[in-house]
Design an enzyme around this catalytic site. Structure first.
Site, PDB file in Angstrom:
ATOM      1  N   HIS A  88       0.836  -1.207   0.000  1.00  0.00           N
ATOM      2  CA  HIS A  88       0.000   0.000   0.000  1.00  0.00           C
ATOM      3  C   HIS A  88       0.872   1.259   0.000  1.00  0.00           C
ATOM      4  O   HIS A  88       0.675   2.175  -0.817  1.00  0.00           O
ATOM      5  CB  HIS A  88      -0.912  -0.018   1.226  1.00  0.00           C
ATOM      6  CG  HIS A  88      -1.825   1.157   1.327  1.00  0.00           C
ATOM      7  ND1 HIS A  88      -3.175   1.083   1.041  1.00  0.00           N
ATOM      8  CD2 HIS A  88      -1.607   2.450   1.695  1.00  0.00           C
ATOM      9  CE1 HIS A  88      -3.731   2.265   1.224  1.00  0.00           C
ATOM     10  NE2 HIS A  88      -2.795   3.113   1.620  1.00  0.00           N
ATOM     11  N   GLU A  89       1.840   1.312   0.906  1.00  0.00           N
ATOM     12  CA  GLU A  89       2.689   2.501   1.014  1.00  0.00           C
ATOM     13  C   GLU A  89       3.658   2.603  -0.165  1.00  0.00           C
ATOM     14  O   GLU A  89       3.928   3.701  -0.663  1.00  0.00           O
ATOM     15  CB  GLU A  89       3.457   2.477   2.335  1.00  0.00           C
ATOM     16  CG  GLU A  89       2.568   2.538   3.572  1.00  0.00           C
ATOM     17  CD  GLU A  89       1.628   3.735   3.570  1.00  0.00           C
ATOM     18  OE1 GLU A  89       2.016   4.802   3.037  1.00  0.00           O
ATOM     19  OE2 GLU A  89       0.506   3.609   4.095  1.00  0.00           O
ATOM     20  N   HIS A 134       1.946   4.252  -3.117  1.00  0.00           N
ATOM     21  CA  HIS A 134       1.907   5.717  -3.038  1.00  0.00           C
ATOM     22  C   HIS A 134       3.212   6.321  -3.546  1.00  0.00           C
ATOM     23  O   HIS A 134       3.216   7.247  -4.360  1.00  0.00           O
ATOM     24  CB  HIS A 134       1.685   6.162  -1.582  1.00  0.00           C
ATOM     25  CG  HIS A 134       0.298   5.973  -1.078  1.00  0.00           C
ATOM     26  ND1 HIS A 134      -0.814   6.397  -1.772  1.00  0.00           N
ATOM     27  CD2 HIS A 134      -0.167   5.425   0.087  1.00  0.00           C
ATOM     28  CE1 HIS A 134      -1.909   6.107  -1.068  1.00  0.00           C
ATOM     29  NE2 HIS A 134      -1.537   5.517   0.056  1.00  0.00           N
TER      30      HIS A 134
END
Length: 234
Positions: free
Chosen positions: A33-34, A37
């Site tokens: 997820h990170e 980004h």
């Protein structure tokens, strides 16, 4: 479910084993997820995440211990936010939206990936093992079910338009400038109010209802495929 009942539930042997088996999936999902980004931010012209060592799938770079504990205990949590400087984007509005969407979309992609692996597992494991009542098979099925569920929850949770979640950044990017200024003033002064509102939504079960609705829909779509695979075993 109260905090105490959530914690006490972990001391059930079965719950504890499933938690231990699913922990790597949780950590991996938060890391992806990170990373997503940071990767999309880089593609949009911002190398801040890379400069801070966050453009990696190494969980040590991303995991917030408190957020991980919350995820294990209460089925929602967080990782360390990836640093992003929207002023470096080649297109600031587009970049802000795409970077904010990247995390939730990565969790949905992981959901599909875990689903495919789970279906292949059911298809390839011999029937005499799959239906033997072996506890290892039971735990594998539970772990995959949880891995799919937690990624769906992470995607939905992060799309809620409440700071500092991704949904709030998408909302900010879409708002006309005159409304954005008002929203930013409110956020600067009303963060405590927002936090209390969020807690209330959690306590009265609105978010649980949303999660259950989406998860129920996903597994209703998946169950006929699972049943068809199991029928092939006979």
């Amino acid at each position: 479910m109260s905090i105490f009942s959530s914690i006490l539930g972990m001391f059930n042997v079965e719950s504890l084993l499933i938690t231990l088996f699913t922990l790597p999936f949780l950590i991996f999902s938060l890391s992806v997820h990170e990373y997503a980004h940071g990767y999309i931010a880089m593609k949009m012209g911002d190398y801040t995440a890379k400069a801070h060592g966050r453009l990696t799938l190494n969980p040590i770079a991303h995991i917030d211990p408190l957020g991980l504990i919350a995820l294990v205990l209460f089925k929602f949590g967080w990782a360390k936010p990836v640093p992003v400087n929207p002023y470096n984007f080649t297109n600031r509005k587009k970049g802000y939206i795409l970077v904010s969407l990247a995390g939730p979309i990565s969790n949905l992609i992981l959901t599909v990936g875990f689903t495919v692996v789970y279906l292949l597992f059911l298809l390839l494991v011999p029937a005499n093992i799959l239906f033997s009542g072996n506890m290892a098979i039971y735990y594998v099925r539970q772990v995959f079910s949880y891995a799919m569920s937690i990624n769906i929850v992470l995607a939905i949770f992060n799309l809620i338009p409440i700071p500092p979640l991704d949904g709030s950044k998408i909302l900010e990017a879409l708002l006309p400038y005159k409304y954005l200024i008002k929203v930013e003033r409110f956020l600067n002064k009303g963060q405590f109010v927002i936090f209390i509102l969020f807690i209330i939504l959690m306590r009265i079960g609105i978010l649980d209802g949303l999660f259950d609705f989406v998860l129920g829909g996903y597994f209703r779509l998946l169950n006929p495929i699972i049943n068809a695979i199991l029928l092939l075993k006979f």
